[in-house]
Scaffold this motif. Structure first.
Motif, PDB file in Angstrom:
ATOM      1  N   ILE A 143     -29.935  19.667  10.963  1.00  0.00           N
ATOM      2  CA  ILE A 143     -30.650  20.311   9.871  1.00  0.00           C
ATOM      3  C   ILE A 143     -31.215  21.640  10.359  1.00  0.00           C
ATOM      4  CG2 ILE A 143     -31.216  18.168   8.676  1.00  0.00           C
ATOM      5  CD1 ILE A 143     -33.966  18.236   9.754  1.00  0.00           C
ATOM      6  N   GLU A 194     -32.901  22.731  14.032  1.00  0.00           N
ATOM      7  CA  GLU A 194     -33.815  21.589  14.148  1.00  0.00           C
ATOM      8  C   GLU A 194     -34.252  21.336  15.596  1.00  0.00           C
ATOM      9  OE1 GLU A 194     -31.546  18.155  13.412  1.00  0.00           O
ATOM     10  OE2 GLU A 194     -33.091  16.770  14.078  1.00  0.00           O
ATOM     11  N   ARG A 213     -38.388  17.120   3.148  1.00  0.00           N
ATOM     12  CA  ARG A 213     -37.066  16.646   3.575  1.00  0.00           C
ATOM     13  C   ARG A 213     -36.660  15.477   2.695  1.00  0.00           C
ATOM     14  NH1 ARG A 213     -35.028  12.738   7.142  1.00  0.00           N
ATOM     15  NH2 ARG A 213     -37.132  11.971   7.499  1.00  0.00           N
ATOM     16  N   THR A 222     -35.041  12.142   2.415  1.00  0.00           N
ATOM     17  CA  THR A 222     -34.682  11.091   3.376  1.00  0.00           C
ATOM     18  C   THR A 222     -33.321  10.486   3.052  1.00  0.00           C
ATOM     19  OG1 THR A 222     -35.796   9.385   2.069  1.00  0.00           O
ATOM     20  CG2 THR A 222     -37.091  10.473   3.771  1.00  0.00           C
ATOM     21  N   HIS A 259     -30.873  14.242   3.629  1.00  0.00           N
ATOM     22  CA  HIS A 259     -31.227  15.150   4.722  1.00  0.00           C
ATOM     23  C   HIS A 259     -31.383  16.593   4.247  1.00  0.00           C
ATOM     24  CE1 HIS A 259     -32.256  13.619   8.443  1.00  0.00           C
ATOM     25  NE2 HIS A 259     -31.088  13.383   8.983  1.00  0.00           N
TER      26      HIS A 259
END
Ligand SMILES: [Zn+2]
Lengths: 98, 190
Positions: free
Chosen positions: A2, A14, A70, A72, A75
Protein backbone atom coordinates in the motif's frame (compact mmCIF):
# COMPACT_ATOMS: atom_id res chain seq x y z
CA UNK A 1 1.78 -3.17 -1.03
CA UNK A 2 0.00 0.00 0.00
CA UNK A 3 1.09 3.58 -0.53
CA UNK A 4 0.31 6.34 1.91
CA UNK A 5 0.12 10.03 1.11
CA UNK A 6 1.82 11.66 4.07
CA UNK A 7 0.62 15.27 4.44
CA UNK A 8 4.24 16.34 4.97
CA UNK A 9 6.28 14.06 2.70
CA UNK A 10 3.89 13.16 -0.09
CA UNK A 11 3.12 9.73 -1.51
CA UNK A 12 5.31 7.08 0.12
CA UNK A 13 5.72 3.37 0.35
CA UNK A 14 4.09 1.58 3.27
CA UNK A 15 7.54 0.30 4.32
CA UNK A 16 8.44 3.79 5.58
CA UNK A 17 5.60 3.64 8.11
CA UNK A 18 4.76 1.61 11.17
CA UNK A 19 1.23 0.85 12.25
CA UNK A 20 0.32 2.40 15.58
CA UNK A 21 -3.17 1.49 16.71
CA UNK A 22 -6.90 1.86 16.20
CA UNK A 23 -7.61 5.61 15.98
CA UNK A 24 -11.21 5.21 17.09
CA UNK A 25 -10.20 4.43 20.65
CA UNK A 26 -10.12 7.34 23.06
CA UNK A 27 -8.89 7.24 26.60
CA UNK A 28 -11.65 7.71 29.18
CA UNK A 29 -11.53 10.83 31.27
CA UNK A 30 -9.00 10.40 34.10
CA UNK A 31 -11.76 10.74 36.71
CA UNK A 32 -13.76 7.91 35.13
CA UNK A 33 -14.72 5.58 37.99
CA UNK A 34 -16.49 2.84 36.03
CA UNK A 35 -14.59 -0.34 35.22
CA UNK A 36 -16.15 -1.03 31.81
CA UNK A 37 -14.90 2.13 30.02
CA UNK A 38 -11.35 1.24 31.09
CA UNK A 39 -11.74 -2.40 30.05
CA UNK A 40 -13.02 -1.22 26.65
CA UNK A 41 -10.15 1.26 26.34
CA UNK A 42 -7.45 -1.27 27.13
CA UNK A 43 -8.79 -4.50 25.65
CA UNK A 44 -11.86 -4.25 23.45
CA UNK A 45 -11.60 -3.38 19.78
CA UNK A 46 -14.06 -3.51 16.91
CA UNK A 47 -13.04 -5.60 13.96
CA UNK A 48 -14.74 -3.74 11.15
CA UNK A 49 -15.18 -5.03 7.62
CA UNK A 50 -14.58 -1.94 5.52
CA UNK A 51 -13.30 1.52 6.30
CA UNK A 52 -11.23 1.95 9.43
CA UNK A 53 -9.27 4.84 10.97
CA UNK A 54 -5.79 3.97 12.17
CA UNK A 55 -2.75 5.70 13.63
CA UNK A 56 0.40 5.23 11.57
CA UNK A 57 3.84 6.68 12.28
CA UNK A 58 5.98 7.96 9.41
CA UNK A 59 9.05 6.66 11.16
CA UNK A 60 11.40 6.80 8.17
CA UNK A 61 10.18 10.19 7.02
CA UNK A 62 8.94 13.24 8.89
CA UNK A 63 8.37 11.14 12.04
CA UNK A 64 4.85 12.50 12.42
CA UNK A 65 1.84 10.50 13.56
CA UNK A 66 -0.95 10.41 11.02
CA UNK A 67 -4.53 9.18 11.01
CA UNK A 68 -5.09 7.02 7.97
CA UNK A 69 -8.31 5.65 6.54
CA UNK A 70 -7.84 2.10 5.33
CA UNK A 71 -10.37 -0.33 3.98
CA UNK A 72 -9.83 -3.59 5.83
CA UNK A 73 -11.63 -5.46 3.05
CA UNK A 74 -9.86 -4.09 -0.04
CA UNK A 75 -6.72 -2.50 1.43
CA UNK A 76 -7.82 0.69 -0.33
CA UNK A 77 -6.30 3.81 1.24
CA UNK A 78 -8.43 6.86 1.91
CA UNK A 79 -7.71 10.16 3.56
CA UNK A 80 -4.50 10.69 5.52
CA UNK A 81 -3.99 13.62 7.85
CA UNK A 82 -1.71 14.62 10.71
CA UNK A 83 -2.99 13.14 13.95
CA UNK A 84 -2.87 16.58 15.53
CA UNK A 85 -5.34 17.84 12.92
CA UNK A 86 -7.60 14.80 12.92
CA UNK A 87 -11.20 14.98 14.08
CA UNK A 88 -11.67 11.83 16.10
CA UNK A 89 -14.87 10.37 17.50
CA UNK A 90 -15.99 11.47 20.96
CA UNK A 91 -14.31 9.58 23.77
CA UNK A 92 -15.88 6.53 25.30
CA UNK A 93 -16.08 8.45 28.54
CA UNK A 94 -18.33 11.09 27.07
CA UNK A 95 -20.35 8.39 25.28
CA UNK A 96 -20.77 6.53 28.55
CA UNK A 97 -21.90 9.70 30.26
CA UNK A 98 -24.67 10.23 27.73
CA UNK B 1 39.89 20.34 20.99
CA UNK B 2 39.99 16.86 19.45
CA UNK B 3 39.48 16.65 15.70
CA UNK B 4 36.24 14.76 14.94
CA UNK B 5 36.87 11.74 12.71
CA UNK B 6 34.38 10.61 10.09
CA UNK B 7 33.02 7.11 10.82
CA UNK B 8 33.82 6.45 7.16
CA UNK B 9 37.55 7.18 7.48
CA UNK B 10 38.40 3.53 6.86
CA UNK B 11 35.83 3.12 4.09
CA UNK B 12 36.81 5.99 1.85
CA UNK B 13 39.65 4.25 0.05
CA UNK B 14 40.17 6.18 -3.16
CA UNK B 15 39.96 4.17 -6.35
CA UNK B 16 37.78 2.79 -9.11
CA UNK B 17 35.54 -0.21 -8.52
CA UNK B 18 33.01 -2.33 -10.39
CA UNK B 19 32.11 -2.10 -14.07
CA UNK B 20 35.19 -1.77 -16.27
CA UNK B 21 35.50 1.62 -17.92
CA UNK B 22 32.26 3.10 -16.62
CA UNK B 23 32.27 6.10 -14.31
CA UNK B 24 28.60 6.38 -13.44
CA UNK B 25 28.81 7.14 -9.73
CA UNK B 26 31.26 8.91 -7.46
CA UNK B 27 30.88 8.40 -3.73
CA UNK B 28 32.52 10.59 -1.15
CA UNK B 29 32.02 12.24 2.20
CA UNK B 30 31.99 15.78 3.34
CA UNK B 31 32.36 17.26 6.76
CA UNK B 32 29.10 18.14 8.54
CA UNK B 33 29.75 21.54 10.02
CA UNK B 34 27.68 22.51 13.03
CA UNK B 35 24.32 20.77 12.65
CA UNK B 36 21.53 22.02 14.92
CA UNK B 37 17.91 21.13 15.36
CA UNK B 38 15.27 23.49 16.67
CA UNK B 39 11.89 22.11 17.66
CA UNK B 40 8.78 23.33 19.38
CA UNK B 41 5.08 22.81 19.87
CA UNK B 42 1.96 24.79 18.94
CA UNK B 43 3.60 28.19 18.65
CA UNK B 44 6.64 26.96 16.80
CA UNK B 45 6.49 29.58 14.06
CA UNK B 46 6.47 32.45 16.56
CA UNK B 47 9.44 31.12 18.54
CA UNK B 48 11.47 29.83 15.59
CA UNK B 49 11.17 32.94 13.45
CA UNK B 50 13.51 35.15 15.51
CA UNK B 51 16.23 32.47 15.24
CA UNK B 52 15.75 32.18 11.48
CA UNK B 53 15.57 35.96 11.04
CA UNK B 54 18.86 36.34 12.91
CA UNK B 55 20.37 34.02 10.29
CA UNK B 56 19.01 36.15 7.48
CA UNK B 57 16.17 33.78 6.58
CA UNK B 58 12.66 35.05 6.02
CA UNK B 59 10.51 32.08 6.97
CA UNK B 60 10.27 28.51 8.15
CA UNK B 61 10.50 27.11 4.64
CA UNK B 62 8.62 24.17 3.20
CA UNK B 63 8.92 20.40 3.55
CA UNK B 64 10.29 19.97 0.03
CA UNK B 65 12.80 22.72 -0.66
CA UNK B 66 15.86 23.41 1.46
CA UNK B 67 16.69 27.02 2.20
CA UNK B 68 20.23 28.00 1.31
CA UNK B 69 21.91 31.22 2.35
CA UNK B 70 25.66 31.31 1.95
CA UNK B 71 27.10 28.48 4.04
CA UNK B 72 23.80 27.95 5.88
CA UNK B 73 21.40 25.19 4.83
CA UNK B 74 17.99 24.81 6.45
CA UNK B 75 15.65 21.87 6.13
CA UNK B 76 12.07 21.99 7.45
CA UNK B 77 11.91 18.33 8.43
CA UNK B 78 8.53 18.40 10.23
CA UNK B 79 5.85 20.99 11.04
CA UNK B 80 7.56 21.90 14.31
CA UNK B 81 11.12 20.84 13.58
CA UNK B 82 13.93 22.43 11.57
CA UNK B 83 17.45 21.21 10.88
CA UNK B 84 20.18 23.80 10.28
CA UNK B 85 23.70 23.26 9.02
CA UNK B 86 26.56 25.74 8.93
CA UNK B 87 25.18 27.99 11.63
CA UNK B 88 26.74 29.46 14.77
CA UNK B 89 26.21 27.88 18.21
CA UNK B 90 22.46 28.14 18.74
CA UNK B 91 22.40 26.95 22.38
CA UNK B 92 21.53 30.44 23.63
CA UNK B 93 18.30 30.40 21.62
CA UNK B 94 16.85 27.63 23.79
CA UNK B 95 13.79 28.45 25.86
CA UNK B 96 10.73 26.80 27.42
CA UNK B 97 9.08 26.95 24.01
CA UNK B 98 12.06 26.15 21.79
CA UNK B 99 14.16 23.03 22.09
CA UNK B 100 17.66 23.46 20.67
CA UNK B 101 19.80 20.39 20.02
CA UNK B 102 23.41 20.21 18.86
CA UNK B 103 23.39 17.32 16.36
CA UNK B 104 26.86 18.05 14.97
CA UNK B 105 28.26 14.72 16.16
CA UNK B 106 25.28 12.61 15.07
CA UNK B 107 25.25 12.73 11.27
CA UNK B 108 27.67 11.84 8.53
CA UNK B 109 27.28 13.26 5.03
CA UNK B 110 27.76 10.90 2.10
CA UNK B 111 28.01 12.59 -1.30
CA UNK B 112 26.73 10.86 -4.43
CA UNK B 113 27.34 12.27 -7.87
CA UNK B 114 27.61 11.25 -11.47
CA UNK B 115 25.46 10.41 -14.47
CA UNK B 116 24.11 7.24 -12.78
CA UNK B 117 23.56 8.77 -9.34
CA UNK B 118 19.77 8.88 -9.84
CA UNK B 119 19.77 5.24 -10.93
CA UNK B 120 21.73 4.31 -7.84
CA UNK B 121 19.24 6.14 -5.59
CA UNK B 122 16.32 4.46 -7.38
CA UNK B 123 17.83 1.11 -6.39
CA UNK B 124 17.87 1.93 -2.68
CA UNK B 125 14.80 4.12 -2.06
CA UNK B 126 11.17 3.61 -3.12
CA UNK B 127 10.74 7.17 -4.42
CA UNK B 128 10.86 8.64 -7.91
CA UNK B 129 14.38 9.99 -8.43
CA UNK B 130 13.86 11.41 -11.94
CA UNK B 131 14.98 15.05 -12.33
CA UNK B 132 11.39 16.27 -12.70
CA UNK B 133 10.40 14.62 -9.41
CA UNK B 134 13.52 15.37 -7.39
CA UNK B 135 15.40 18.40 -8.61
CA UNK B 136 18.23 20.57 -7.29
CA UNK B 137 17.37 22.29 -4.02
CA UNK B 138 14.78 19.69 -3.07
CA UNK B 139 15.18 17.26 -0.20
CA UNK B 140 13.36 14.26 1.16
CA UNK B 141 13.45 12.07 4.22
CA UNK B 142 13.21 8.36 3.63
CA UNK B 143 14.82 5.06 4.57
CA UNK B 144 17.85 3.38 3.04
CA UNK B 145 18.24 -0.17 4.31
CA UNK B 146 15.49 0.74 6.84
CA UNK B 147 17.63 3.54 8.30
CA UNK B 148 16.12 7.02 8.32
CA UNK B 149 18.13 9.41 6.13
CA UNK B 150 17.79 12.89 4.65
CA UNK B 151 18.67 13.18 0.96
CA UNK B 152 19.32 16.64 -0.44
CA UNK B 153 19.63 17.15 -4.19
CA UNK B 154 22.50 19.64 -4.46
CA UNK B 155 22.93 19.64 -8.24
CA UNK B 156 21.53 18.12 -11.45
CA UNK B 157 23.10 14.73 -10.62
CA UNK B 158 24.51 15.40 -7.17
CA UNK B 159 23.17 14.48 -3.74
CA UNK B 160 24.12 14.79 -0.10
CA UNK B 161 22.83 12.03 2.16
CA UNK B 162 22.77 12.79 5.88
CA UNK B 163 22.94 9.47 7.71
CA UNK B 164 23.16 8.68 11.43
CA UNK B 165 26.87 8.21 12.29
CA UNK B 166 26.13 4.86 13.89
CA UNK B 167 24.76 3.58 10.56
CA UNK B 168 27.19 5.35 8.24
CA UNK B 169 29.29 2.26 7.50
CA UNK B 170 26.24 0.15 6.68
CA UNK B 171 24.69 2.78 4.42
CA UNK B 172 28.06 3.27 2.74
CA UNK B 173 28.27 -0.47 2.03
CA UNK B 174 24.72 -0.54 0.63
CA UNK B 175 25.54 2.38 -1.68
CA UNK B 176 28.92 0.87 -2.60
CA UNK B 177 27.46 -2.50 -3.59
CA UNK B 178 24.60 -0.95 -5.54
CA UNK B 179 26.95 1.42 -7.37
CA UNK B 180 29.32 -1.27 -8.66
CA UNK B 181 27.36 -2.04 -11.87
CA UNK B 182 27.50 1.67 -12.80
CA UNK B 183 31.27 1.94 -12.35
CA UNK B 184 32.16 3.47 -9.00
CA UNK B 185 34.79 6.05 -8.17
CA UNK B 186 35.63 6.71 -4.53
CA UNK B 187 36.97 10.11 -3.66
CA UNK B 188 39.67 10.74 -1.12
CA UNK B 189 38.13 11.36 2.31
CA UNK B 190 37.22 15.03 2.76
ZN1 LIG C 1 5.97 12.07 6.44
Amino acid sequence: MIRIKCPICGLRNETEFTYGEDANVNRPSMDEQGVQPWVDFVFNRDNPRGWHKEYWHHVQGCRQWVVLERNTLTHEIGNCELARDAKLPPSQASEAAE
Amino acid sequence: MPEPLSPLTNKTVAGHFGAGDAHGVTLGTRRVSSLWQIAGWGDFEAVAKPVLTSLGLSGLGCFRHAQQLGAVTVWRIAPDKILLEGVRDLAAAASEELMVLDLGHTRTAITVEGSASRDLLAQVIAIDTAPAAFGPGEFLQTGIHHVGVLIHCTGPDRFDILVPCTWAETIWEVLFDNALPHGLTIEEAA
